[in-house]
Design an enzyme around this catalytic site. Sequence first.
Site, mmCIF file in Angstrom:
data_model
loop_
_atom_site.group_PDB
_atom_site.id
_atom_site.type_symbol
_atom_site.label_atom_id
_atom_site.label_comp_id
_atom_site.label_asym_id
_atom_site.label_seq_id
_atom_site.Cartn_x
_atom_site.Cartn_y
_atom_site.Cartn_z
ATOM 1 N N GLU A 79 1.155 -5.417 3.714
ATOM 2 C CA GLU A 79 1.950 -6.629 3.922
ATOM 3 C C GLU A 79 1.781 -7.228 5.311
ATOM 4 O O GLU A 79 2.192 -8.370 5.546
ATOM 5 C CB GLU A 79 3.426 -6.321 3.653
ATOM 6 C CG GLU A 79 3.711 -6.084 2.174
ATOM 7 C CD GLU A 79 5.140 -5.678 1.887
ATOM 8 O OE1 GLU A 79 5.860 -5.333 2.834
ATOM 9 O OE2 GLU A 79 5.530 -5.708 0.706
ATOM 10 N N GLU A 110 -1.867 16.523 -2.064
ATOM 11 C CA GLU A 110 -1.153 16.640 -0.793
ATOM 12 C C GLU A 110 -1.288 18.026 -0.165
ATOM 13 O O GLU A 110 -0.855 18.242 0.966
ATOM 14 C CB GLU A 110 0.328 16.324 -0.979
ATOM 15 C CG GLU A 110 1.099 17.351 -1.773
ATOM 16 C CD GLU A 110 2.589 17.011 -1.830
ATOM 17 O OE1 GLU A 110 3.380 17.857 -1.372
ATOM 18 O OE2 GLU A 110 2.939 15.919 -2.312
#
Length: 273
Positions: A79, A110
């Site tokens: 963004e 992960e």
Amino acid sequence: MRLVTEKESKYHNLEQMPVSELLQHINDEDKTVAYAVEKAMPKIEELVNVVADRMKNGGRLFYIGAGTSGRLGVVDASECPPTYGVPFDWVIGIIAGGDGAIRRAVEFAEDDPEQAWIDMQEYDINSKDVVVGIAASGTTPYVIGGLRKANEMGLATGCIVCNSGGPVAAEAQYPVEVVTGPEFVTGSTRMKAGTAQKLVLNMLSTAVMIKLGRVKGNKMVDMQLTNHKLVDRGTRMVMDETGLDEDTAADLLKAYGSVRKAVEQHTRGKQAR
């Protein structure tokens, strides 16, 4: 290490609650998040300052994380270019398991402590940059390993976690610990912990972009004009700054491609007359 985010919810028999009660309790828990963030603001300020200083000197901001935490970093990074008109490689979000993990969980991604640094190599990461690890638990091996290697290579490091005293925070030079407590649904850290991380990311990227001069007054003067709504918003900004009528402001915005450039050109034109 007993993680606060993994403690049992104080609410029980959720499946027996009416919807109104479910929503009220979720909202009650959400109300506590902003106060938890407030307690961490001095640490957030330290992180903002180091990121802004590094970026003023040619550095970039990297977010690394897994699952919800990784997705939030990717969202915040994605963004920044449309909101502030910065290049796409100024703020970079990296998620364990690659971009496919944004939509679909990648099993055990992960758990590899080496992979984050490997992933960052694609971007020619260097000692000018800052790496911020995002991990609700504060124990994610992908994030721990990435921060540890970044430290070894002379980068600045920070983190956003929702437990105190964990290994991620121990690796970070500028740790931000926002302790949000047990979740409404036990262990569902996409809820309060995710909200807290989003709030901190909002603070971090917004404050950094303001320090980099990407906001004038209170306006996003460098935003990308990628749809009609944003063109209309930009036109109003130009009108407010210049006193021009709507059609003239719109033409000026279209000609120069940003609010900043349109206003600067108008100001230069007035000074030349």
